[in-house]
Scaffold this active site. Structure first.
Site, short mmCIF file in Angstrom:
data_model
loop_
_atom_site.label_atom_id
_atom_site.label_comp_id
_atom_site.label_asym_id
_atom_site.label_seq_id
_atom_site.Cartn_x
_atom_site.Cartn_y
_atom_site.Cartn_z
N ALA A 51 -65.59 21.08 -146.16
CA ALA A 51 -66.11 20.90 -144.80
C ALA A 51 -65.04 20.39 -143.85
O ALA A 51 -64.99 20.78 -142.67
CB ALA A 51 -67.30 19.95 -144.82
N GLU A 80 -67.59 13.28 -142.26
CA GLU A 80 -66.68 13.85 -143.26
C GLU A 80 -65.42 13.00 -143.41
O GLU A 80 -64.31 13.50 -143.63
CB GLU A 80 -66.28 15.29 -142.91
CG GLU A 80 -67.39 16.19 -142.44
CD GLU A 80 -68.54 16.33 -143.42
OE1 GLU A 80 -68.46 15.78 -144.51
OE2 GLU A 80 -69.52 16.98 -143.07
#
Length: 389
Positions: free
Chosen positions: A247, A368
Protein backbone atom coordinates in the site's frame (compact mmCIF):
# COMPACT_ATOMS: atom_id res chain seq x y z
CA UNK A 1 8.04 32.68 -23.34
CA UNK A 2 5.75 29.65 -23.60
CA UNK A 3 4.67 28.02 -20.35
CA UNK A 4 5.42 24.39 -19.52
CA UNK A 5 3.86 22.21 -16.84
CA UNK A 6 6.08 21.28 -13.87
CA UNK A 7 6.69 17.65 -14.86
CA UNK A 8 7.57 18.76 -18.40
CA UNK A 9 10.60 20.75 -17.26
CA UNK A 10 12.83 17.67 -17.38
CA UNK A 11 10.92 15.83 -20.14
CA UNK A 12 10.09 13.09 -17.66
CA UNK A 13 7.57 11.48 -20.01
CA UNK A 14 10.55 10.16 -21.96
CA UNK A 15 11.17 7.80 -19.02
CA UNK A 16 7.84 6.01 -19.59
CA UNK A 17 6.87 3.35 -22.11
CA UNK A 18 4.02 3.86 -24.56
CA UNK A 19 1.91 1.39 -22.59
CA UNK A 20 2.51 3.24 -19.34
CA UNK A 21 1.51 6.53 -20.94
CA UNK A 22 -1.64 4.92 -22.35
CA UNK A 23 -2.67 3.53 -18.95
CA UNK A 24 -2.06 6.93 -17.40
CA UNK A 25 -4.21 8.59 -20.05
CA UNK A 26 -7.12 6.20 -19.43
CA UNK A 27 -7.04 6.77 -15.66
CA UNK A 28 -6.69 10.53 -16.10
CA UNK A 29 -9.75 10.54 -18.34
CA UNK A 30 -11.92 8.61 -15.88
CA UNK A 31 -10.84 10.99 -13.10
CA UNK A 32 -11.74 13.95 -15.32
CA UNK A 33 -15.12 12.45 -16.15
CA UNK A 34 -16.12 10.68 -12.96
CA UNK A 35 -14.31 12.35 -10.06
CA UNK A 36 -13.36 15.99 -10.62
CA UNK A 37 -16.86 17.30 -11.40
CA UNK A 38 -18.28 15.83 -8.20
CA UNK A 39 -15.53 15.43 -5.61
CA UNK A 40 -15.93 18.85 -3.96
CA UNK A 41 -19.53 17.92 -3.18
CA UNK A 42 -18.54 14.48 -1.91
CA UNK A 43 -15.99 16.09 0.36
CA UNK A 44 -18.44 18.67 1.66
CA UNK A 45 -21.11 16.05 2.37
CA UNK A 46 -18.59 13.56 3.74
CA UNK A 47 -19.92 10.85 1.47
CA UNK A 48 -18.84 9.42 -1.88
CA UNK A 49 -20.54 6.81 -4.12
CA UNK A 50 -17.98 4.15 -3.22
CA UNK A 51 -19.80 1.21 -4.76
CA UNK A 52 -20.40 3.02 -8.04
CA UNK A 53 -16.76 4.05 -8.19
CA UNK A 54 -15.61 0.52 -7.39
CA UNK A 55 -17.62 -0.88 -10.30
CA UNK A 56 -16.24 1.82 -12.62
CA UNK A 57 -12.67 1.13 -11.52
CA UNK A 58 -13.27 -2.60 -11.78
CA UNK A 59 -14.38 -2.25 -15.41
CA UNK A 60 -11.12 -0.44 -16.12
CA UNK A 61 -9.04 -3.12 -14.37
CA UNK A 62 -7.72 -0.77 -11.68
CA UNK A 63 -8.56 -2.94 -8.66
CA UNK A 64 -5.64 -5.19 -7.82
CA UNK A 65 -4.20 -4.17 -11.20
CA UNK A 66 -0.64 -5.10 -10.22
CA UNK A 67 -1.69 -8.64 -9.23
CA UNK A 68 -1.88 -11.54 -11.67
CA UNK A 69 -4.65 -14.05 -12.27
CA UNK A 70 -8.15 -14.21 -10.77
CA UNK A 71 -9.42 -11.41 -13.00
CA UNK A 72 -6.56 -9.04 -12.12
CA UNK A 73 -4.81 -7.05 -14.85
CA UNK A 74 -1.22 -8.08 -14.08
CA UNK A 75 0.06 -4.57 -14.80
CA UNK A 76 3.55 -3.37 -13.96
CA UNK A 77 4.37 -1.62 -10.70
CA UNK A 78 5.08 1.61 -12.60
CA UNK A 79 1.71 1.44 -14.36
CA UNK A 80 0.01 0.92 -11.01
CA UNK A 81 1.92 3.85 -9.57
CA UNK A 82 0.88 6.12 -12.43
CA UNK A 83 -2.74 5.09 -11.88
CA UNK A 84 -2.43 5.99 -8.19
CA UNK A 85 -0.96 9.38 -9.14
CA UNK A 86 -3.88 10.20 -11.41
CA UNK A 87 -6.47 8.94 -8.92
CA UNK A 88 -5.04 11.05 -6.09
CA UNK A 89 -4.90 14.08 -8.36
CA UNK A 90 -8.67 13.75 -8.12
CA UNK A 91 -8.75 13.03 -4.39
CA UNK A 92 -6.75 11.05 -1.84
CA UNK A 93 -9.92 9.32 -0.71
CA UNK A 94 -10.52 7.96 -4.20
CA UNK A 95 -6.99 6.60 -4.40
CA UNK A 96 -7.43 5.13 -0.91
CA UNK A 97 -10.41 3.13 -2.15
CA UNK A 98 -8.25 1.55 -4.84
CA UNK A 99 -5.19 1.11 -2.60
CA UNK A 100 -7.06 -0.60 0.23
CA UNK A 101 -8.99 -2.81 -2.16
CA UNK A 102 -6.00 -3.92 -4.22
CA UNK A 103 -2.86 -3.52 -2.14
CA UNK A 104 -4.23 -4.48 1.26
CA UNK A 105 -7.35 -6.67 1.13
CA UNK A 106 -6.80 -8.31 -2.27
CA UNK A 107 -3.04 -8.59 -1.90
CA UNK A 108 -3.41 -10.30 1.50
CA UNK A 109 -5.71 -12.94 0.01
CA UNK A 110 -3.62 -13.24 -3.19
CA UNK A 111 -0.34 -13.61 -1.29
CA UNK A 112 -1.38 -15.55 1.82
CA UNK A 113 -4.75 -17.10 1.07
CA UNK A 114 -5.82 -20.60 0.07
CA UNK A 115 -6.84 -21.35 -3.50
CA UNK A 116 -10.44 -21.57 -2.30
CA UNK A 117 -10.22 -18.10 -0.72
CA UNK A 118 -8.66 -16.67 -3.87
CA UNK A 119 -11.33 -18.15 -6.12
CA UNK A 120 -14.09 -17.05 -3.75
CA UNK A 121 -13.09 -13.41 -3.41
CA UNK A 122 -10.52 -12.12 -5.87
CA UNK A 123 -12.53 -12.18 -9.13
CA UNK A 124 -15.46 -10.29 -7.59
CA UNK A 125 -13.12 -7.85 -5.86
CA UNK A 126 -11.21 -7.21 -9.09
CA UNK A 127 -14.53 -6.44 -10.77
CA UNK A 128 -15.57 -4.06 -7.99
CA UNK A 129 -18.57 -6.23 -7.18
CA UNK A 130 -17.21 -7.02 -3.70
CA UNK A 131 -15.43 -4.41 -1.60
CA UNK A 132 -12.75 -5.31 0.91
CA UNK A 133 -11.19 -3.69 3.95
CA UNK A 134 -8.10 -4.44 6.03
CA UNK A 135 -8.38 -4.68 9.80
CA UNK A 136 -5.01 -4.11 11.45
CA UNK A 137 -5.05 -0.76 13.29
CA UNK A 138 -6.74 -0.67 16.69
CA UNK A 139 -7.96 2.22 18.85
CA UNK A 140 -4.92 1.93 21.14
CA UNK A 141 -2.46 0.29 18.75
CA UNK A 142 -1.65 2.19 15.57
CA UNK A 143 2.09 2.39 15.01
CA UNK A 144 2.64 -0.67 17.23
CA UNK A 145 0.53 -3.44 15.66
CA UNK A 146 2.51 -6.08 17.53
CA UNK A 147 0.60 -5.02 20.65
CA UNK A 148 -2.83 -5.67 19.12
CA UNK A 149 -5.49 -6.92 21.52
CA UNK A 150 -7.90 -8.48 19.01
CA UNK A 151 -7.95 -12.19 19.83
CA UNK A 152 -8.76 -15.37 17.95
CA UNK A 153 -9.28 -18.55 19.93
CA UNK A 154 -10.04 -22.09 18.93
CA UNK A 155 -13.41 -23.59 19.73
CA UNK A 156 -13.44 -27.09 18.31
CA UNK A 157 -12.53 -26.69 14.64
CA UNK A 158 -13.85 -23.10 14.55
CA UNK A 159 -12.17 -19.79 15.28
CA UNK A 160 -13.82 -17.18 17.49
CA UNK A 161 -12.67 -13.57 17.02
CA UNK A 162 -13.19 -10.65 19.40
CA UNK A 163 -11.77 -7.15 19.26
CA UNK A 164 -12.00 -3.71 17.69
CA UNK A 165 -10.23 -2.25 14.68
CA UNK A 166 -10.18 1.51 14.07
CA UNK A 167 -9.71 3.88 11.12
CA UNK A 168 -10.53 1.14 8.63
CA UNK A 169 -10.97 2.45 5.08
CA UNK A 170 -13.95 0.93 3.22
CA UNK A 171 -15.28 -0.74 6.38
CA UNK A 172 -18.75 0.87 6.26
CA UNK A 173 -19.35 -0.44 2.72
CA UNK A 174 -17.22 -3.59 2.71
CA UNK A 175 -18.35 -7.11 1.90
CA UNK A 176 -15.25 -8.77 3.34
CA UNK A 177 -12.55 -7.86 5.83
CA UNK A 178 -9.05 -9.22 6.20
CA UNK A 179 -8.62 -9.14 9.97
CA UNK A 180 -5.42 -9.70 11.92
CA UNK A 181 -5.71 -11.17 15.40
CA UNK A 182 -3.53 -12.63 18.11
CA UNK A 183 -3.72 -16.38 18.68
CA UNK A 184 -1.84 -18.69 21.03
CA UNK A 185 0.64 -19.28 18.21
CA UNK A 186 1.05 -15.60 17.27
CA UNK A 187 -0.46 -13.17 14.75
CA UNK A 188 -2.84 -14.73 12.24
CA UNK A 189 -4.86 -13.33 9.33
CA UNK A 190 -8.52 -14.20 8.73
CA UNK A 191 -10.96 -13.63 5.88
CA UNK A 192 -14.14 -12.36 7.54
CA UNK A 193 -17.37 -11.91 5.54
CA UNK A 194 -18.96 -8.71 6.83
CA UNK A 195 -22.34 -10.40 7.08
CA UNK A 196 -21.05 -12.82 9.75
CA UNK A 197 -22.93 -12.69 13.07
CA UNK A 198 -21.10 -10.48 15.55
CA UNK A 199 -19.48 -8.20 12.93
CA UNK A 200 -20.40 -4.53 12.99
CA UNK A 201 -18.97 -1.54 11.11
CA UNK A 202 -19.61 1.94 12.52
CA UNK A 203 -18.84 4.84 10.21
CA UNK A 204 -16.51 7.50 11.61
CA UNK A 205 -18.06 10.94 11.18
CA UNK A 206 -16.81 14.49 11.77
CA UNK A 207 -13.61 13.87 9.82
CA UNK A 208 -11.80 16.98 8.60
CA UNK A 209 -9.72 14.93 6.16
CA UNK A 210 -10.43 12.16 3.62
CA UNK A 211 -14.09 13.09 3.67
CA UNK A 212 -14.64 11.45 0.28
CA UNK A 213 -13.55 8.13 1.77
CA UNK A 214 -15.65 5.68 3.81
CA UNK A 215 -13.87 5.13 7.14
CA UNK A 216 -15.12 3.03 10.00
CA UNK A 217 -14.63 1.21 13.25
CA UNK A 218 -14.76 -2.57 12.89
CA UNK A 219 -16.16 -4.40 15.91
CA UNK A 220 -15.89 -8.18 16.27
CA UNK A 221 -18.00 -9.64 19.06
CA UNK A 222 -17.43 -13.38 19.41
CA UNK A 223 -17.42 -13.83 15.64
CA UNK A 224 -17.42 -17.54 14.84
CA UNK A 225 -15.59 -18.57 11.69
CA UNK A 226 -14.81 -21.97 10.18
CA UNK A 227 -11.23 -23.22 10.20
CA UNK A 228 -10.83 -22.39 6.50
CA UNK A 229 -11.34 -18.67 7.23
CA UNK A 230 -7.71 -18.42 8.37
CA UNK A 231 -5.17 -17.32 5.77
CA UNK A 232 -2.96 -20.43 5.53
CA UNK A 233 0.23 -18.46 4.93
CA UNK A 234 -0.82 -15.33 6.83
CA UNK A 235 1.04 -15.99 10.06
CA UNK A 236 3.35 -13.71 11.98
CA UNK A 237 3.59 -9.92 11.94
CA UNK A 238 5.61 -9.95 8.72
CA UNK A 239 2.48 -10.88 6.78
CA UNK A 240 0.41 -7.72 7.50
CA UNK A 241 3.54 -5.57 7.33
CA UNK A 242 4.23 -6.84 3.80
CA UNK A 243 0.70 -5.77 2.86
CA UNK A 244 1.45 -2.30 4.24
CA UNK A 245 4.56 -2.15 2.05
CA UNK A 246 2.35 -2.82 -0.98
CA UNK A 247 0.00 0.00 0.00
CA UNK A 248 2.84 2.41 0.78
CA UNK A 249 4.19 1.99 -2.73
CA UNK A 250 0.91 3.32 -4.11
CA UNK A 251 1.07 6.24 -1.71
CA UNK A 252 4.58 7.12 -2.91
CA UNK A 253 3.00 7.83 -6.31
CA UNK A 254 -0.40 8.99 -5.17
CA UNK A 255 0.85 11.86 -3.04
CA UNK A 256 2.52 13.28 -6.15
CA UNK A 257 -0.87 13.45 -7.83
CA UNK A 258 -2.26 15.67 -5.07
CA UNK A 259 0.85 17.85 -5.22
CA UNK A 260 0.70 18.12 -9.01
CA UNK A 261 -2.95 19.13 -8.92
CA UNK A 262 -2.27 21.85 -6.36
CA UNK A 263 0.69 23.17 -8.32
CA UNK A 264 -1.24 23.27 -11.60
CA UNK A 265 -4.06 25.17 -9.92
CA UNK A 266 -1.64 27.60 -8.27
CA UNK A 267 0.17 28.22 -11.57
CA UNK A 268 -3.04 28.97 -13.44
CA UNK A 269 -4.27 31.17 -10.63
CA UNK A 270 -1.00 33.11 -10.39
CA UNK A 271 -0.94 33.79 -14.12
CA UNK A 272 -4.51 35.06 -14.12
CA UNK A 273 -4.58 36.92 -10.79
CA UNK A 274 -3.48 40.55 -10.98
CA UNK A 275 -2.28 42.72 -8.12
CA UNK A 276 -0.42 46.03 -8.34
CA UNK A 277 -1.15 46.12 -12.06
CA UNK A 278 0.40 42.80 -13.08
CA UNK A 279 -0.11 39.02 -12.73
CA UNK A 280 1.20 37.78 -9.40
CA UNK A 281 3.08 35.09 -11.36
CA UNK A 282 5.39 37.87 -12.52
CA UNK A 283 6.61 38.68 -9.00
CA UNK A 284 9.91 37.21 -7.88
CA UNK A 285 8.62 35.85 -4.57
CA UNK A 286 5.82 33.97 -6.33
CA UNK A 287 8.17 32.57 -8.95
CA UNK A 288 10.55 31.41 -6.24
CA UNK A 289 7.71 29.47 -4.62
CA UNK A 290 6.64 27.95 -7.93
CA UNK A 291 10.18 27.00 -8.90
CA UNK A 292 10.93 25.32 -5.56
CA UNK A 293 7.69 23.36 -5.69
CA UNK A 294 8.29 22.24 -9.27
CA UNK A 295 11.76 21.00 -8.34
CA UNK A 296 10.45 18.99 -5.37
CA UNK A 297 7.65 17.53 -7.47
CA UNK A 298 10.10 16.34 -10.10
CA UNK A 299 12.47 14.90 -7.51
CA UNK A 300 9.60 12.99 -5.94
CA UNK A 301 8.52 11.70 -9.34
CA UNK A 302 12.02 10.47 -10.17
CA UNK A 303 12.18 8.73 -6.79
CA UNK A 304 8.81 7.05 -7.38
CA UNK A 305 9.84 5.97 -10.87
CA UNK A 306 13.10 4.51 -9.58
CA UNK A 307 11.23 2.54 -6.90
CA UNK A 308 8.76 1.34 -9.52
CA UNK A 309 11.53 0.07 -11.76
CA UNK A 310 13.08 -1.72 -8.77
CA UNK A 311 9.70 -3.31 -7.99
CA UNK A 312 9.29 -4.50 -11.56
CA UNK A 313 12.76 -6.02 -11.38
CA UNK A 314 11.84 -7.79 -8.12
CA UNK A 315 14.44 -5.87 -6.14
CA UNK A 316 12.39 -3.37 -4.11
CA UNK A 317 13.02 -3.52 -0.34
CA UNK A 318 10.67 -2.25 2.40
CA UNK A 319 13.08 0.43 3.65
CA UNK A 320 13.28 1.81 0.11
CA UNK A 321 9.51 2.19 0.09
CA UNK A 322 9.84 4.00 3.43
CA UNK A 323 12.21 6.50 1.77
CA UNK A 324 9.58 7.15 -0.89
CA UNK A 325 6.65 7.41 1.49
CA UNK A 326 8.52 9.71 3.90
CA UNK A 327 9.81 12.06 1.23
CA UNK A 328 6.93 12.23 -1.21
CA UNK A 329 4.11 12.68 1.28
CA UNK A 330 6.08 15.21 3.30
CA UNK A 331 6.94 17.23 0.18
CA UNK A 332 3.43 16.91 -1.26
CA UNK A 333 1.96 18.34 1.93
CA UNK A 334 4.47 21.20 1.86
CA UNK A 335 3.54 21.92 -1.77
CA UNK A 336 -0.18 21.94 -0.98
CA UNK A 337 0.33 24.35 1.89
CA UNK A 338 2.53 26.63 -0.20
CA UNK A 339 0.04 26.63 -3.07
CA UNK A 340 -2.62 27.73 -0.61
CA UNK A 341 -0.59 30.86 0.11
CA UNK A 342 -0.47 31.73 -3.58
CA UNK A 343 -4.25 31.55 -3.79
CA UNK A 344 -4.59 33.77 -0.74
CA UNK A 345 -8.09 33.78 0.74
CA UNK A 346 -9.37 31.81 -2.25
CA UNK A 347 -7.12 29.00 -1.09
CA UNK A 348 -9.57 28.10 1.67
CA UNK A 349 -12.57 28.01 -0.67
CA UNK A 350 -14.03 24.73 -1.81
CA UNK A 351 -14.14 26.24 -5.28
CA UNK A 352 -10.46 25.30 -5.49
CA UNK A 353 -9.07 21.86 -4.55
CA UNK A 354 -5.92 23.02 -2.79
CA UNK A 355 -6.95 23.01 0.86
CA UNK A 356 -8.95 19.80 0.31
CA UNK A 357 -5.75 18.14 -0.90
CA UNK A 358 -3.77 19.61 1.99
CA UNK A 359 -6.31 18.32 4.50
CA UNK A 360 -6.28 14.89 2.88
CA UNK A 361 -2.50 14.75 2.90
CA UNK A 362 -2.52 15.26 6.66
CA UNK A 363 -4.11 11.80 6.85
CA UNK A 364 -1.82 10.34 4.19
CA UNK A 365 1.13 11.56 6.26
CA UNK A 366 -0.13 9.41 9.13
CA UNK A 367 -1.61 6.24 7.64
CA UNK A 368 0.43 3.27 6.45
CA UNK A 369 3.17 4.40 8.82
CA UNK A 370 3.70 7.88 10.22
CA UNK A 371 6.64 9.99 9.10
CA UNK A 372 8.36 9.13 12.38
CA UNK A 373 7.95 5.39 11.80
CA UNK A 374 9.53 5.66 8.37
CA UNK A 375 12.39 7.71 9.80
CA UNK A 376 13.04 4.88 12.25
CA UNK A 377 12.85 2.25 9.49
CA UNK A 378 15.45 4.18 7.50
CA UNK A 379 17.52 4.85 10.62
CA UNK A 380 17.58 1.16 11.48
CA UNK A 381 18.81 0.31 8.01
CA UNK A 382 21.53 2.97 8.20
CA UNK A 383 22.79 2.05 11.67
CA UNK A 384 21.87 -1.59 12.08
CA UNK A 385 20.21 -0.64 15.39
CA UNK A 386 16.49 -0.70 16.17
CA UNK A 387 15.03 2.37 17.90
CA UNK A 388 11.50 0.95 18.09
CA UNK A 389 11.83 -0.43 21.61
Amino acid sequence: MARVLPLDLLDLDDSLTDEERQIRAVVRQVVDDRVRPHVAGWYERGQAPVRELALEFGRLGLLGMHLSGYGCAGASAVAYGLACLELEAGDSGVRSLVSVQGSLAMYAIWRYGSEEQKQRWLPSMAAGEAIGCFGLTEPDHGSDPASMTTRARRDGTDWVLSGTKMWITNAPVADVAVVWARTEAGIQGFVVPMGSPGVAAREIRQKLSLRASATGELVLDEVRLPAEAALPEGTGLRAPLSCLTEARFGIVWGALGAARECLHVALDYAVGREQFGRPIAGFQLTQAKLADMAVELQKGYLLALHLGRLADAGRLRPEQVSVGKLNNVREALAIARQCRTILGANGVSGEYPVLRHANNLESVLTYEGTAEIHQLVIGQRLTGLSAFA
